[in-house]
Design a protein around this motif. Sequence first.
Motif, PDB file in Angstrom:
ATOM      1  N   TRP A  52       8.052  86.961 -48.787  1.00 29.02           N
ATOM      2  CA  TRP A  52       8.574  86.428 -50.044  1.00 29.02           C
ATOM      3  C   TRP A  52       8.858  84.947 -49.789  1.00 29.02           C
ATOM      4  O   TRP A  52       9.618  84.624 -48.853  1.00 29.02           O
ATOM      5  N   ALA A  53       8.297  84.077 -50.569  1.00 34.32           N
ATOM      6  CA  ALA A  53       8.440  82.661 -50.236  1.00 34.32           C
ATOM      7  C   ALA A  53       8.558  81.801 -51.477  1.00 34.32           C
ATOM      8  O   ALA A  53       7.969  82.105 -52.523  1.00 34.32           O
ATOM      9  N   SER A  54       9.331  80.733 -51.348  1.00 30.83           N
ATOM     10  CA  SER A  54       9.351  79.707 -52.398  1.00 30.83           C
ATOM     11  C   SER A  54       8.124  78.843 -52.119  1.00 30.83           C
ATOM     12  O   SER A  54       8.094  78.094 -51.162  1.00 30.83           O
ATOM     13  N   SER A  55       7.130  78.980 -52.970  1.00 32.20           N
ATOM     14  CA  SER A  55       5.795  78.569 -52.551  1.00 32.20           C
ATOM     15  C   SER A  55       4.988  77.998 -53.710  1.00 32.20           C
ATOM     16  O   SER A  55       5.135  78.416 -54.845  1.00 32.20           O
ATOM     17  N   GLN A  56       4.102  77.081 -53.376  1.00 33.46           N
ATOM     18  CA  GLN A  56       3.086  76.649 -54.334  1.00 33.46           C
ATOM     19  C   GLN A  56       1.741  77.317 -54.025  1.00 33.46           C
ATOM     20  O   GLN A  56       0.776  77.092 -54.726  1.00 33.46           O
ATOM     21  N   SER A  57       1.692  78.070 -52.942  1.00 34.82           N
ATOM     22  CA  SER A  57       0.393  78.477 -52.413  1.00 34.82           C
ATOM     23  C   SER A  57       0.364  79.910 -51.899  1.00 34.82           C
ATOM     24  O   SER A  57       0.021  80.145 -50.738  1.00 34.82           O
ATOM     25  N   PRO A  58       0.715  80.890 -52.726  1.00 32.20           N
ATOM     26  CA  PRO A  58       0.790  82.254 -52.189  1.00 32.20           C
ATOM     27  C   PRO A  58      -0.503  82.717 -51.512  1.00 32.20           C
ATOM     28  O   PRO A  58      -0.459  83.305 -50.423  1.00 32.20           O
ATOM     29  N   TYR A  59      -1.637  82.461 -52.136  1.00 33.06           N
ATOM     30  CA  TYR A  59      -2.882  82.954 -51.530  1.00 33.06           C
ATOM     31  C   TYR A  59      -3.267  82.179 -50.276  1.00 33.06           C
ATOM     32  O   TYR A  59      -3.730  82.751 -49.292  1.00 33.06           O
ATOM     33  N   THR A  60      -3.086  80.877 -50.313  1.00 35.69           N
ATOM     34  CA  THR A  60      -3.398  80.085 -49.123  1.00 35.69           C
ATOM     35  C   THR A  60      -2.482  80.502 -47.977  1.00 35.69           C
ATOM     36  O   THR A  60      -2.898  80.572 -46.825  1.00 35.69           O
ATOM     37  N   GLN A  61      -1.243  80.806 -48.306  1.00 34.46           N
ATOM     38  CA  GLN A  61      -0.329  81.267 -47.262  1.00 34.46           C
ATOM     39  C   GLN A  61      -0.798  82.604 -46.714  1.00 34.46           C
ATOM     40  O   GLN A  61      -0.823  82.822 -45.503  1.00 34.46           O
ATOM     41  N   ARG A  62      -1.183  83.515 -47.602  1.00 35.47           N
ATOM     42  CA  ARG A  62      -1.661  84.807 -47.134  1.00 35.47           C
ATOM     43  C   ARG A  62      -2.833  84.600 -46.174  1.00 35.47           C
ATOM     44  O   ARG A  62      -2.912  85.207 -45.110  1.00 35.47           O
ATOM     45  N   HIS A  63      -3.743  83.724 -46.590  1.00 37.01           N
ATOM     46  CA  HIS A  63      -4.934  83.468 -45.781  1.00 37.01           C
ATOM     47  C   HIS A  63      -4.560  82.906 -44.410  1.00 37.01           C
ATOM     48  O   HIS A  63      -5.064  83.356 -43.373  1.00 37.01           O
ATOM     49  N   LEU A  64      -3.645  81.930 -44.407  1.00 35.84           N
ATOM     50  CA  LEU A  64      -3.268  81.324 -43.126  1.00 35.84           C
ATOM     51  C   LEU A  64      -2.468  82.278 -42.245  1.00 35.84           C
ATOM     52  O   LEU A  64      -2.639  82.284 -41.025  1.00 35.84           O
ATOM     53  N   PHE A  65      -1.607  83.096 -42.857  1.00 37.64           N
ATOM     54  CA  PHE A  65      -0.871  84.085 -42.051  1.00 37.64           C
ATOM     55  C   PHE A  65      -1.870  85.051 -41.417  1.00 37.64           C
ATOM     56  O   PHE A  65      -1.782  85.383 -40.237  1.00 37.64           O
ATOM     57  N   ALA A  66      -2.800  85.518 -42.232  1.00 36.12           N
ATOM     58  CA  ALA A  66      -3.769  86.499 -41.743  1.00 36.12           C
ATOM     59  C   ALA A  66      -4.614  85.895 -40.620  1.00 36.12           C
ATOM     60  O   ALA A  66      -4.879  86.544 -39.607  1.00 36.12           O
ATOM     61  N   GLU A  67      -5.007  84.638 -40.795  1.00 34.94           N
ATOM     62  CA  GLU A  67      -5.805  83.974 -39.761  1.00 34.94           C
ATOM     63  C   GLU A  67      -5.008  83.784 -38.478  1.00 34.94           C
ATOM     64  O   GLU A  67      -5.467  84.108 -37.390  1.00 34.94           O
ATOM     65  N   ALA A  68      -3.776  83.251 -38.652  1.00 36.08           N
ATOM     66  CA  ALA A  68      -2.978  82.924 -37.458  1.00 36.08           C
ATOM     67  C   ALA A  68      -2.575  84.188 -36.710  1.00 36.08           C
ATOM     68  O   ALA A  68      -2.491  84.193 -35.495  1.00 36.08           O
ATOM     69  N   LEU A  69      -2.297  85.255 -37.449  1.00 37.33           N
ATOM     70  CA  LEU A  69      -1.790  86.470 -36.817  1.00 37.33           C
ATOM     71  C   LEU A  69      -2.897  87.508 -36.575  1.00 37.33           C
ATOM     72  O   LEU A  69      -2.612  88.646 -36.209  1.00 37.33           O
ATOM     73  N   ALA A  70      -4.140  87.081 -36.768  1.00 38.47           N
ATOM     74  CA  ALA A  70      -5.270  87.987 -36.539  1.00 38.47           C
ATOM     75  C   ALA A  70      -5.243  88.611 -35.140  1.00 38.47           C
ATOM     76  O   ALA A  70      -5.595  89.784 -34.990  1.00 38.47           O
ATOM     77  N   PRO A  71      -4.797  87.858 -34.098  1.00 38.01           N
ATOM     78  CA  PRO A  71      -4.751  88.475 -32.766  1.00 38.01           C
ATOM     79  C   PRO A  71      -3.905  89.753 -32.733  1.00 38.01           C
ATOM     80  O   PRO A  71      -4.076  90.583 -31.851  1.00 38.01           O
ATOM     81  N   LEU A  72      -2.985  89.894 -33.688  1.00 41.87           N
ATOM     82  CA  LEU A  72      -2.152  91.103 -33.722  1.00 41.87           C
ATOM     83  C   LEU A  72      -2.842  92.238 -34.477  1.00 41.87           C
ATOM     84  O   LEU A  72      -2.269  93.308 -34.662  1.00 41.87           O
ATOM     85  N   GLY A  73      -4.042  91.977 -34.959  1.00 41.96           N
ATOM     86  CA  GLY A  73      -4.756  93.013 -35.689  1.00 41.96           C
ATOM     87  C   GLY A  73      -4.438  93.025 -37.172  1.00 41.96           C
ATOM     88  O   GLY A  73      -4.779  93.973 -37.886  1.00 41.96           O
ATOM     89  N   ILE A  74      -3.773  91.982 -37.647  1.00 36.31           N
ATOM     90  CA  ILE A  74      -3.408  91.923 -39.064  1.00 36.31           C
ATOM     91  C   ILE A  74      -4.606  91.450 -39.888  1.00 36.31           C
ATOM     92  O   ILE A  74      -5.256  90.467 -39.550  1.00 36.31           O
ATOM     93  N   LYS A  75      -4.905  92.172 -40.952  1.00 41.36           N
ATOM     94  CA  LYS A  75      -6.017  91.816 -41.843  1.00 41.36           C
ATOM     95  C   LYS A  75      -5.452  91.263 -43.150  1.00 41.36           C
ATOM     96  O   LYS A  75      -4.295  91.493 -43.482  1.00 41.36           O
ATOM     97  N   HIS A  76      -6.306  90.610 -43.911  1.00 44.12           N
ATOM     98  CA  HIS A  76      -5.855  90.066 -45.196  1.00 44.12           C
ATOM     99  C   HIS A  76      -5.224  91.143 -46.069  1.00 44.12           C
ATOM    100  O   HIS A  76      -4.226  90.912 -46.723  1.00 44.12           O
ATOM    101  N   LYS A  77      -5.803  92.315 -46.091  1.00 43.34           N
ATOM    102  CA  LYS A  77      -5.271  93.363 -46.967  1.00 43.34           C
ATOM    103  C   LYS A  77      -3.876  93.819 -46.545  1.00 43.34           C
ATOM    104  O   LYS A  77      -3.141  94.407 -47.324  1.00 43.34           O
ATOM    105  N   ASP A  78      -3.533  93.544 -45.301  1.00 46.74           N
ATOM    106  CA  ASP A  78      -2.219  93.952 -44.806  1.00 46.74           C
ATOM    107  C   ASP A  78      -1.137  92.921 -45.123  1.00 46.74           C
ATOM    108  O   ASP A  78       0.045  93.169 -44.906  1.00 46.74           O
ATOM    109  N   VAL A  79      -1.558  91.752 -45.564  1.00 47.92           N
ATOM    110  CA  VAL A  79      -0.583  90.685 -45.823  1.00 47.92           C
ATOM    111  C   VAL A  79      -0.366  90.572 -47.327  1.00 47.92           C
ATOM    112  O   VAL A  79      -1.327  90.555 -48.104  1.00 47.92           O
ATOM    113  N   ARG A  80       0.874  90.534 -47.699  1.00 45.45           N
ATOM    114  CA  ARG A  80       1.206  90.430 -49.118  1.00 45.45           C
ATOM    115  C   ARG A  80       2.218  89.303 -49.272  1.00 45.45           C
ATOM    116  O   ARG A  80       3.247  89.304 -48.597  1.00 45.45           O
TER     117      ARG A  80
END
Lengths: 164, 286, 781
Positions: free
Chosen positions: C217-245
Amino acid sequence: MNKITFIINGEKRSIYVEPNDVLLDVLRDKLGLKSPKCGCERGDCGACSVLLNGKSVRSCLVFAIEVDGCEIETVEGISQNGLSVVQEAFIEMNSFQCGFCAPGVVIATTELLRKNSTPTKEEIKEALAGNLCRCTGYTPILEAVEKISHHNKHNSDNTGGTNE
Amino acid sequence: MVVAHDFLYQKPSTLLDALKLRAQYGEKCSLLAGGTDLVVNIKERRISPDIVIDIKGIPEFSILEERDGSIFIGSAITFTELIESPLIKSRVPIIAESAHTVASVGVRNRATLVGNICSAVPSLDSAPALLVYKTDVVVESVDGKRIIPIDKWFVAPKKTALQNNEIVLGVLVEIPNSENGTAYMKLGRYSGEDLAQAGVGIMISKNLEYKIAFCAVGPVPRRALKVEAFLNGKEFSSITNELSEIIQSEISPITDIRASKEYRRHMVDVLVERGIKLALSRLQGE
Amino acid sequence: MSKYRFVGKGVERIDGREKVSGAAIYTDDLEFGPDLLYAEIVESSEAHAKIVSIDVTEAEKVEGVVQIFTGKDFPYKFGLYMKDRYIFAQDIVRFIGEQVAAVVARDPKAAKKAAELIKIEYELLTPVFSQMDAISENPVLLHPDLGEYPHVPWFFPKENTNIAHWRKTKRGDLDGGFKDADLILEETFEVPRYAHCAIETHVVISKYDYSGRLTVWASSQSPYTQRHLFAEALAPLGIKHKDVRVIAPHVGGGFGGKAGVTMEILAAALATKMKGHPVKIRWSREQEFYNTYQRLGVVAKLKLGLKKDGSITALQHQLYWDAGAYVEYGANVVNAVGLSATGPYKIPAISIDSLCIYTNLPPGGAYRGFGYSEFLFGLESLMDQAAEKLGIDAVEFRLKNAISKGDTLAYGAHMNPNGLKQAITEVAKEIEWGKEVVSIDPEKVLCKGFSLLWKAPAMPPNASSSAFIKFNEDGSLNILVSGMDIGQGYLTVMAQIAAEILSVPPNKIRVENPDTDRNPYEWQTVASHVTWSCGNAVKKAAIHIREQIFDLMERAFKVSKDNFYLEDDGVKSHLDPSFYLAFKDFVVFGIPMDDGSFRGGPITGVGTFLPEFSSAKSDPETGQGGHPNVHYTVGAAAVLLEVDKKSGQIKVLKAVEAIDAGQAINPDLVKGQITGGLLQGLATVLYEDMRFNDKGRLLNPNFTDYKIPTTKDIPEEIVPIIIEVPQPDGPFGARGVGEQTMIPVAPMIANALYNGLGIRIKSMPITAEKVAMAILEKEKN
């Protein structure tokens, strides 16, 4: 923990607080009143304004323990019996953009109009000068309050008028 | 921001109880009136008191009244109360005028004049106003009462003449006995609330006796006695080179985040000139 | 009068009521129950240093502390356009305030107490605070591995330097242009850093639950870009885009500061280590100043060649940007300016070099205006100087050189339709340009200044938007989009666009801020592009619905669909004036047939928009060949000032701004952008003044000493003028105006001061002190 008792939005409440609990945090986290916002934490922005014994104060600069025996009103209290003339005017004039400063501005305007139902433009600016807004340039906020003032002036010329 | 520092809180209902606590804790205690400085100072870890003594429960501190030709302003009297007081406005108007320049309504509803002078920051707006009147700070400890003239009050930046077992009861401002005009000139970075880059308080009596005091242009707020001596008895038209030299010799501004010392020096001349003209016009308007 | 029913009308904001009643929920207002954990971030006290050791022994003893983390716990890189940042500092810190460690505790007091007890030992490295020092000979290298950083293909980092990106745009014969010139002007202008100062600081709560789902949950201008960057950065943990909300509630102001990813990733990362518990971080005002993004500072060197008749022959514009310690977002500001630093002028020979330079100051990034305010300060100041030298009126000079539709842009594409000349003319008329003004107060001077403005959305060529619309049983609508209402009124504007197509009034339409699980893709709410881009998506979704309704009519009533049209919350027929079918009677439950069966069913629409003509592919040495900018929004502005000759204090008596919105979907909101943007612009010129000490520490991270205007500091009069030359590919012709409103302010103030006092100020801010000292200096000479 110290027990304090106070009236909040017309309701008497008793709660326990630590001496270093700040009123803003207590209102938001212990009482669930979310309209006062945390903007600067040092009294510069006015977003956390509430009415304490009828006067607007920065709830970030008050220890909760200080309000024992006091009366506090937040925007929730102002709204609970239908929105006020102030709030309706702000809606009509599209006065706010992001809206984060809005509760503080409603508090400051409510205080002003309770004291002076027909403020001049300069008096309005003075009353709201402690509420920072980064979005609007203030113009639509000031215009809404001026409109109420004109309306009250017109009414009081005839009937004695109401404020708030 | 939460306050991570723990402290005790006491709200005595009598002066004696307050003085006893003050004596017991000394410099480990902070006195709380409006809290607008204190809460920030504790939050930001500039001070870490063991105990905070809230003085708002003591009736003496909430007195604002005329006493034998003076006005007593209790330590819990807020800037808003001063601005709204007919007594202040009619008798010592520069106090109301300077109070109006302090922060904004939501702070003035809480902040007190005595709290302001206790902060002793060089920029404090209340100082020039109090300095142009004959003002005494009334302090008390368990050992008794003490009167400190306002010009002996400010010792150094953020340091006052208050001992660490004393509490300020209030200030006693003598009502000038002759007709006068006053002005408080504050230089801020904009029209909204700001700490003074420079402040000048001015009082001119009908017989052309001048009182002038500065803040924010030296380590402590102070009267400009040489300037006053130069001006006394003279009609004023504008700042001369001679007067400017005297003014400049009375100030020692520094460069900080709010202004350079050069700008402060330049502006003190301007503020003095404009302030005198304003005070004179007010004097003549009456 | 608008030719539309709902577009072009100043309808009430659809979020007005909840904001004014205190009902609007911002991120900090969300409740997470008693299991919520609080994180306090420990920050670097040094601008450039090696981390030798981190001692958490004392901190761990604080009651309520759950766990303490350091950089080594999160060896992951991230970045929007260039991956040059770690979640927490690893071995090196590069600015004061950089995140080094985190305390996670049961309550915020414990977190703060413990954070104060963490001891970090540093080995100091030489810091670099000026971009000019950073590109001097043999500078200290801030990022020795720059050559290995992944980045978008249109960036050109220079290995073994501090230059993270160098955008070159060259067109025409520069030498020839200067040779032909009758007048050549050369000047250097400086613009310092600025802070966004949204009143809401950044707030984020993140939870990684036991099923492996990461919700932020974030005060954000960029929810999707954030999702994308979280998923990319945390990919080593096995996190996929569909797992990030990512769920974005109301946001208390952005101005670019809540675009991309800054502190949000701290909570996301910490949550992955605190499985099952929500973890919250709220930035203090101080942190908001130094550890989000700051507006980049710039030194701009300009050389302008002109003929006697006022025509411009050549422009050389070199911009050296102080981009800070990390440039993953800020480098795109540099890029945007590198494409557009000609301003809205016809110039035959152009050379732009825009250099993104690392320094040991806080990271630079998006800020309303995206670099255009900064370069226009110099460019528009110089245009005034040129006009004066040639004896041509400043407004006439601009009319003569203003860019027109079809003119070639610096990078070779062609200018979109625009009302620039109309804007110039209308502003000049409103400010009574040419009419002399004299103050009755001898200590004051009245003066006027003029400036043009232009800005294009700076976005990747495949930045896109999409929209879902669904009908409700009563004929009301929900629009699902993923742009953010950061105050500009986006939600209301999307409602008006759908309303226009579907004939449903905006007060029967609900549009809310997004949840990436429910709402379709939106790149980000930046670049003043959402009205245009997402507006197109919403319009398409509404048309999609309309077409389904017409198809349904044809099937149900056996009449060609061409005969139907939508009006008054329902369907009407050109053939039969008495025919009217209200939406509420069929949009969910279908149309009853004589045999008791139904036709239709819940009607939903989908729309997608991607500017397929856009391309960032171009020659790295000249910038020619692509079509990186989709269009420019242009305008003009002027001020009338009253200047106190002794104090230097400036009062804005009147400010006029005309902006070409293409089609103002909601003129009231466009005017709101003008009044708000003008004041934010004025603030950066007149009051805001970011000060660092010689160790790189920000000295005024608060509103006590970083002055943003109050009600007492506004212009006495503001005249907003809306020009409407439609953007052919915009929804109803609309294009964005949000950022553009603030960017002409600095040069028009500087120009007014020159016109009134003969002082030419070439560095921002233009404080009262600076004006007074300049006047004194001039009197001395």
